[in-house]
Scaffold this motif. Sequence first.
Motif, short mmCIF file in Angstrom:
data_model
loop_
_atom_site.label_atom_id
_atom_site.label_comp_id
_atom_site.label_asym_id
_atom_site.label_seq_id
_atom_site.Cartn_x
_atom_site.Cartn_y
_atom_site.Cartn_z
N TYR A 20 0.52 -1.34 0.10
CA TYR A 20 -0.15 0.01 -0.23
C TYR A 20 0.51 1.02 0.01
O TYR A 20 2.15 1.08 0.89
CB TYR A 20 -0.89 0.01 1.20
CG TYR A 20 -1.59 -1.34 1.12
CD1 TYR A 20 -0.49 -2.27 2.01
CD2 TYR A 20 -2.83 -1.21 0.92
CE1 TYR A 20 -1.77 -3.43 2.43
CE2 TYR A 20 -3.92 -2.69 1.23
CZ TYR A 20 -3.27 -3.43 1.68
OH TYR A 20 -3.72 -5.00 1.77
N TYR A 54 0.56 5.43 1.47
CA TYR A 54 -0.48 6.47 1.75
C TYR A 54 -0.14 7.47 2.05
O TYR A 54 1.32 7.33 1.75
CB TYR A 54 -1.16 5.53 3.28
CG TYR A 54 -1.44 4.47 3.49
CD1 TYR A 54 -1.40 3.70 3.80
CD2 TYR A 54 -3.17 4.34 3.64
CE1 TYR A 54 -1.88 2.11 4.03
CE2 TYR A 54 -3.82 3.82 3.74
CZ TYR A 54 -3.40 2.53 3.87
OH TYR A 54 -3.71 0.95 4.85
N GLN A 102 0.24 11.06 4.17
CA GLN A 102 -0.37 11.83 5.99
C GLN A 102 -0.26 13.20 6.06
O GLN A 102 0.93 13.78 5.34
CB GLN A 102 0.68 10.83 6.89
CG GLN A 102 0.02 11.41 7.77
CD GLN A 102 0.83 10.53 9.32
OE1 GLN A 102 2.06 10.40 9.34
NE2 GLN A 102 0.07 10.09 10.35
N MET A 116 -5.80 14.64 9.10
CA MET A 116 -7.27 14.28 7.54
C MET A 116 -5.96 12.45 7.79
O MET A 116 -6.33 11.76 7.37
CB MET A 116 -6.09 14.62 6.48
CG MET A 116 -6.46 16.00 6.85
SD MET A 116 -6.28 16.30 4.66
CE MET A 116 -8.08 15.65 4.13
N GLY A 117 -5.45 12.02 9.49
CA GLY A 117 -5.14 10.74 9.50
C GLY A 117 -4.44 10.37 7.52
O GLY A 117 -3.70 11.06 7.09
N LEU A 118 -4.35 8.90 7.38
CA LEU A 118 -3.44 8.49 6.37
C LEU A 118 -4.38 8.15 5.48
O LEU A 118 -6.29 7.51 5.86
CB LEU A 118 -3.04 7.34 6.77
CG LEU A 118 -1.95 7.58 7.52
CD1 LEU A 118 -1.29 7.61 9.12
CD2 LEU A 118 -0.64 5.66 7.28
N LEU A 132 -5.70 6.60 1.69
CA LEU A 132 -5.02 5.46 0.54
C LEU A 132 -4.92 6.20 -0.42
O LEU A 132 -6.04 6.50 -1.37
CB LEU A 132 -5.70 4.30 -0.11
CG LEU A 132 -5.36 2.58 -0.36
CD1 LEU A 132 -3.42 2.48 0.26
CD2 LEU A 132 -6.32 1.57 -0.41
N TYR A 138 -2.97 0.50 -3.64
CA TYR A 138 -2.61 -0.47 -3.73
C TYR A 138 -2.60 -1.56 -4.32
O TYR A 138 -3.06 -1.62 -5.35
CB TYR A 138 -2.98 -0.75 -1.83
CG TYR A 138 -5.17 -1.48 -2.81
CD1 TYR A 138 -6.34 -0.15 -2.66
CD2 TYR A 138 -5.57 -2.65 -2.64
CE1 TYR A 138 -7.42 -0.83 -3.43
CE2 TYR A 138 -6.73 -3.31 -3.06
CZ TYR A 138 -7.65 -2.29 -3.36
OH TYR A 138 -8.32 -2.51 -3.47
N GLY A 186 -7.01 4.08 -4.47
CA GLY A 186 -7.65 4.31 -3.45
C GLY A 186 -8.63 5.26 -3.05
O GLY A 186 -9.28 5.60 -4.38
N PHE A 242 3.44 6.83 3.50
CA PHE A 242 4.34 5.80 4.07
C PHE A 242 3.64 4.96 3.26
O PHE A 242 2.94 4.54 2.48
CB PHE A 242 3.03 5.52 5.08
CG PHE A 242 4.12 6.80 5.84
CD1 PHE A 242 3.59 8.10 6.77
CD2 PHE A 242 4.48 5.54 7.27
CE1 PHE A 242 4.02 8.43 7.63
CE2 PHE A 242 5.46 7.26 7.96
CZ PHE A 242 5.06 8.38 8.52
N GLN A 270 -0.89 -4.34 9.32
CA GLN A 270 0.61 -3.50 8.27
C GLN A 270 1.07 -3.17 9.36
O GLN A 270 1.21 -3.02 10.19
CB GLN A 270 -0.77 -2.32 8.44
CG GLN A 270 -2.33 -2.43 7.10
CD GLN A 270 -2.79 -1.34 6.13
OE1 GLN A 270 -2.26 -0.79 5.94
NE2 GLN A 270 -3.70 -0.95 7.06
N PHE A 329 4.81 -0.42 8.40
CA PHE A 329 4.99 0.40 8.14
C PHE A 329 6.18 0.51 7.13
O PHE A 329 7.05 0.73 8.39
CB PHE A 329 4.43 1.70 8.14
CG PHE A 329 2.63 1.50 8.36
CD1 PHE A 329 1.79 1.07 9.06
CD2 PHE A 329 2.00 2.89 7.28
CE1 PHE A 329 0.29 0.71 8.99
CE2 PHE A 329 0.55 2.25 7.03
CZ PHE A 329 -0.33 1.74 7.75
N GLY A 330 6.58 1.53 6.80
CA GLY A 330 7.64 2.16 6.03
C GLY A 330 7.88 3.12 6.99
O GLY A 330 6.91 3.38 7.45
N PRO A 331 9.72 4.18 7.37
CA PRO A 331 9.30 5.13 7.60
C PRO A 331 9.08 6.31 7.67
O PRO A 331 8.60 6.99 7.77
CB PRO A 331 10.66 5.36 8.25
CG PRO A 331 11.38 4.20 6.74
CD PRO A 331 10.67 3.40 6.50
#
Lengths: 114, 114
Positions: B33, B35, B37, B41-43, B45, B48, B58, B90, B103, B105-107
């Motif tokens: 996926y 995303y 950020q 607004m959060g994450l 998509l 994917y 997404g 992300f 899930q 996640f990468g950095p």
Amino acid sequence: AQSVTQPDIHITVSEGASLELRCNYSYGATPYLFWYVQSPGQGLQLLLKYFSGDTLVQGIKGFEAEFKRSQSSFNLRKPSVHWSDAAEYFCAAPMKTSYDKVIFGPGTSLSVIP
Amino acid sequence: NAGVTQTPKFQVLKTGQSMTLQCAQDMNHNSMYWYRQDPGMGLRLIYYSASEGTTDKGEVPNGYNVSRLNKREFSLRLESAAPSQTSVYFCASTAIRTATDTQYFGPGTRLTVL
């Protein structure tokens, strides 16, 4: 439209105090629900998840969450907060129309006062 | 076991420039996926890939393209960057399906478009 809401944008607590972060979802059936934590400058890490069964779910780092169908809520709790818990917390739920997609709430930023 | 890796960590672009964000996972996960950020607004998509060889849009796909190069790698391309694409990106992966699987996640990649 399906949504995940976190009413509190920012919360400040003293170290050692208890914590409750709120999450509400709009969903017809019992959903899958997740809480993720994001430390500053990092990616997200799963704290806990709920699928079915016992409505009180235990997670990592001493966190727990309780699913309440009647209130459409999945609130995150911790009895005694540590300074290292300062982070951004996200509630999430998969979309009804596609289990390959997840909706994240806007997040709650937690500050901890020493 | 590095988990999910992303390159670069930081990038500054001028409007109209193009770039590719790279993501790789070494957990033999099927789904990957992308995303973005943004504050408050959060994450959200972007795209994917439920399995190798498939990609789907997404919530916010406009202005982006993706390639699932193989099971390990999933890249995100901005063909003509715009200031509205300034964000933190992300990459994440799950074993099978987001609805039930954690899930990872990468950095993140912090992108600024001037």
